[in-house]
Design a protein around this motif. Structure first.
Motif, PDB file in Angstrom:
ATOM      1  N   ILE A  50       0.780  -1.117  -0.150  1.00 50.21           N
ATOM      2  CA  ILE A  50       0.015   0.262   0.026  1.00 50.21           C
ATOM      3  C   ILE A  50       1.087   1.229  -0.014  1.00 50.21           C
ATOM      4  CG2 ILE A  50      -1.563   1.327   1.370  1.00 50.21           C
ATOM      5  CD1 ILE A  50      -2.795  -1.298   0.048  1.00 50.21           C
ATOM      6  N   SER A  51       0.543   2.183  -0.949  1.00 46.73           N
ATOM      7  CA  SER A  51       1.481   3.324  -0.865  1.00 46.73           C
ATOM      8  C   SER A  51       1.493   3.969   0.723  1.00 46.73           C
ATOM      9  CB  SER A  51       0.861   4.416  -1.812  1.00 46.73           C
ATOM     10  OG  SER A  51       0.758   3.922  -3.047  1.00 46.73           O
ATOM     11  N   GLU A  57      -6.336   3.617  -0.811  1.00 45.85           N
ATOM     12  CA  GLU A  57      -5.627   2.690  -1.385  1.00 45.85           C
ATOM     13  C   GLU A  57      -6.047   1.238  -0.639  1.00 45.85           C
ATOM     14  OE1 GLU A  57      -2.057   3.562  -3.847  1.00 45.85           O
ATOM     15  OE2 GLU A  57      -1.482   1.691  -2.575  1.00 45.85           O
ATOM     16  N   THR A  61      -8.436  -2.011  -1.310  1.00 47.23           N
ATOM     17  CA  THR A  61      -7.693  -3.380  -1.427  1.00 47.23           C
ATOM     18  C   THR A  61      -8.386  -4.269  -0.686  1.00 47.23           C
ATOM     19  OG1 THR A  61      -5.552  -2.146  -2.251  1.00 47.23           O
ATOM     20  CG2 THR A  61      -5.501  -4.579  -1.345  1.00 47.23           C
ATOM     21  N   LYS A 191      -8.889   3.684  -8.913  1.00 50.60           N
ATOM     22  CA  LYS A 191      -7.487   3.411  -8.751  1.00 50.60           C
ATOM     23  C   LYS A 191      -6.904   2.596 -10.181  1.00 50.60           C
ATOM     24  CE  LYS A 191      -7.331  -1.512  -7.417  1.00 50.60           C
ATOM     25  NZ  LYS A 191      -6.734  -2.173  -6.505  1.00 50.60           N
ATOM     26  N   ILE A 192      -5.843   2.817 -10.201  1.00 52.77           N
ATOM     27  CA  ILE A 192      -5.005   2.304 -11.510  1.00 52.77           C
ATOM     28  C   ILE A 192      -4.510   0.928 -10.921  1.00 52.77           C
ATOM     29  CG2 ILE A 192      -3.025   2.285 -13.175  1.00 52.77           C
ATOM     30  CD1 ILE A 192      -5.182   4.770 -13.322  1.00 52.77           C
ATOM     31  N   GLU A 193      -4.862  -0.240 -11.660  1.00 49.91           N
ATOM     32  CA  GLU A 193      -4.323  -1.513 -11.344  1.00 49.91           C
ATOM     33  C   GLU A 193      -2.820  -1.684 -11.342  1.00 49.91           C
ATOM     34  OE1 GLU A 193      -7.996  -4.404 -11.157  1.00 49.91           O
ATOM     35  OE2 GLU A 193      -7.015  -4.623 -12.977  1.00 49.91           O
ATOM     36  N   TYR A 194      -2.145  -1.897 -10.404  1.00 50.42           N
ATOM     37  CA  TYR A 194      -0.709  -2.289 -10.905  1.00 50.42           C
ATOM     38  C   TYR A 194      -0.553  -3.833 -11.065  1.00 50.42           C
ATOM     39  CZ  TYR A 194       4.094  -2.494  -9.754  1.00 50.42           C
ATOM     40  OH  TYR A 194       5.388  -3.070  -9.804  1.00 50.42           O
ATOM     41  N   PRO A 195       0.296  -4.229 -11.968  1.00 48.37           N
ATOM     42  CA  PRO A 195       1.056  -3.564 -12.856  1.00 48.37           C
ATOM     43  C   PRO A 195       0.724  -3.333 -14.186  1.00 48.37           C
ATOM     44  CG  PRO A 195       1.674  -5.695 -12.840  1.00 48.37           C
ATOM     45  CD  PRO A 195       0.354  -5.754 -11.975  1.00 48.37           C
ATOM     46  N   PHE A 196      -0.874  -3.398 -14.468  1.00 46.51           N
ATOM     47  CA  PHE A 196      -1.422  -3.584 -15.936  1.00 46.51           C
ATOM     48  C   PHE A 196      -1.756  -2.150 -16.369  1.00 46.51           C
ATOM     49  CE2 PHE A 196      -1.895  -7.688 -13.994  1.00 46.51           C
ATOM     50  CZ  PHE A 196      -1.168  -8.475 -14.780  1.00 46.51           C
TER      51      PHE A 196
END
Lengths: 288, 288, 288
Positions: A50-51, A57, A61, A191-196
């Protein structure tokens, strides 16, 4: 609600989520504390990436995860910028029978918005605190949260033993809810889904399908704004999965949680179009 | 010392620390070897993100962790730039009853400095080496350390079976110890805590409290040098926890291990002020 | 082949490999699904840091790992750019008695090239799919692969129950095989080993030792090309392990899997000389 199927004496999974990263000793210290309480306890990692301090976030999650775990699973969330100051330490029981150990700092936003909280208890720190930890004020993840969570997960205490019920307001993070209006859906890029690099919105399929004429392969109008500033405007195909668009082409789809997503097939939408996520990022989708 | 409470036949946790990262197959290979020795063994990760070859970082991380784990836990450390050359492979028993399997390359520095080593045995590689691994010289983590550690953790061998006692000197890494002199404490910035960017010093609370007049919210003078070059000089408040300073403001506190730290509340001190850690980074703190 | 030693009712390790990264909820969701199927199942991570969509990397990583795990271990690989489109979902039994659950997209390349496939079965998705997941098309890792893998690993289904045998061609990724010709070995730089930056080739020791006069400390000629473009040309010592070259000096060695590697002692070869890995990167090694 789902009544937890294990009794007081059974062993339930203990799942950790933090913003500690994976380089330092913090997570291993928490696991050591849990295993010292009960060597048979089964510990799992949700994520530790988590940032830092990002309760938004963390809330997302957690909300995306708990429903897939057995009831009675105990989640311990340590994203805690206010550690050592006055803030409630609570254990929430969800209607799905899961426990969440966390500071009350917004982590429960989406679970509360979904009406899925069954009960909240405040941790009685006079009884539930790692022995000899009174002088430490910066690591309640170790001294209170995992310590109490491990006792609950291993059946050494019951939920009632945690502390008194709390019926006041909890801390929630504000954001634009999804809605359907005059043929157009709008909501937030959560959010932006990491890593995609896929965009995740809060627009459920149930709203999307109200768009008249929606079907696979129709083209939809997409508008993305950061606050009031236009950041992206395009017509994109609505498809069944990534691979139904051409490689490196953008597309709209329903993601694995049932919400509307925007992606680039075998690419990274967020990077390619410089789009981020969070309260300020709003999206509209409608028929062309 | 604490006598390990489990007998020869019991199963103790096996905890891995390496600089292998989390992308490659190395860690999973080690776990597979351990489970092939005993399918019931319980394996945990301390971290695999030690900076490559950085025995200093590994020594600190191990030292910060072991005390929180049950006695008889077996730690396997594979940060091993000298793999395949002549260097001692040892298993150390600490006074707290923990085992540490490691090449003798500085990993035990802080445990030795603290007088917490009970015994050291050299691994007898003629008996404790993965079968058919004699021709491989670059992965002793797999062929010797996890192989022997797994047998010890699962009670298949005793500590005495490891090999002969070693009573010579072990490899230690030098650094400036903490001291109090004429009202000022000084010591080393041991590392930057990832991902938060807090400075971790080797100055314990026991030294800090010798500063005359020390109390929460007093202002202290802080000076940081890289070797002899001044890199930071400021007066900062001494507070109970991060949240007692204003957001984005720097502060002094006692960290969760009992040592003096410097942080920015909801920020990253190391990044903001370009400070690093290690032997060359020295700090002084005193009353203004 | 090695006959799996556990019977239908025993619990075997379940090992996950994905390109999901470690930040999001995806991996924890898969683990929750597995534990909901059987709370006693033992789940391990191979890696979740496969580069997004990179089946080549996934194939190599899997191939480097499976042999070290107990037979009957079930590996679940979810590197799946074609999710939701038509592509075979299979469970392969290797001659070493390991199971691999994966989309048929190249993951088995090196295991097939090595002649180590015993049988392949196509997952019967009408029977092996997470209940109520029919409308989700983007997360077969959750809905099919872990769901079926967990049932197999925990003995709730047999391998025969998975679905029908498949005897057609599987998807394979092409690359330059290693060969020895006129005193020179040549092959492919399969990858750069993270985080150390070592080059990993597909040239086994069995080929290397055919170089006339090969012995520790002899100097060998090394040529690296990206397609037809020369990228590196040097004579390097052939040594037993990293530490037998001077610090920061390049060297040739046999790696821990028995293949030829190029490294810099206590350094990073790939970064220092700007070399990458993959189909396009070819290497020749011979006597000076």
């Amino acid at each position: 609600m789902i009544v937890p199927k294990y009794n007081k004496y059974s062993m339930n999974p203990l799942v950790l989520m933090t913003d500690f990263g994976l380089k330092e000793h913090f997570v291993a210290v928490m696991k050591g504390v849990a295993l010292t309480i009960n060597p048979e306890i089964k510990i799992y990692d949700l994520t530790h990436l988590i940032s830092p301090f990002n309760t938004w976030e963390a809330a997302l999650t957690l909300n995306n995860t708990i429903g897939y775990w057995p009831s009675s699973t105990v989640f311990v969330s340590v994203v805690d910028p206010g550690v050592g100051t006055e803030r409630r330490s609570i254990i929430t029981l969800t209607k799905s029978g899961h426990y969440i150990v966390t500071p009350d700092n917004g982590i429960l936003t989406f679970i509360a918005d979904g009406g899925r909280i069954e009960a909240i208890r405040v941790i009685d720190e006079t009884r539930h605190r790692r022995p000899e930890s009174e002088n430490y004020n910066t690591f309640h993840g170790r001294d209170i949260y995992i310590y109490t969570g491990a006792k609950l997960a291993s059946g050494m205490i019951t939920y009632e033993d945690v502390g008194p019920l709390y019926s006041g307001e909890i801390v929630k993070i504000g954001y634009q809810k999804a809605k359907f209006h005059k043929g157009v859906v709008q909501g937030t890029i959560m959010k932006i889904e990491y890593p995609f690099g896929n965009l995740v919105t809060n627009i459920p399929y149930e709203l999307m399908r109200q768009i008249p004429g929606l079907d696979y392969n129709v083209k939809l109008y997409v508008e993305i704004k950061e606050k009031s500033k236009l950041r992206y405007e395009e017509t994109l195909p609505y498809v069944r999965s990534y691979g139904f668009a051409a490689a490196q082409s953008p597309l709209i789809y329903i993601d694995s949680s049932g919400y509307t997503g925007i992606a680039v097939n075998k690419g990274n939408f967020a990077k390619q179009y410089q789009i981020a996520g969070g309260h300020d990022w709003l999206i509209k989708i409608g028929m062309v």
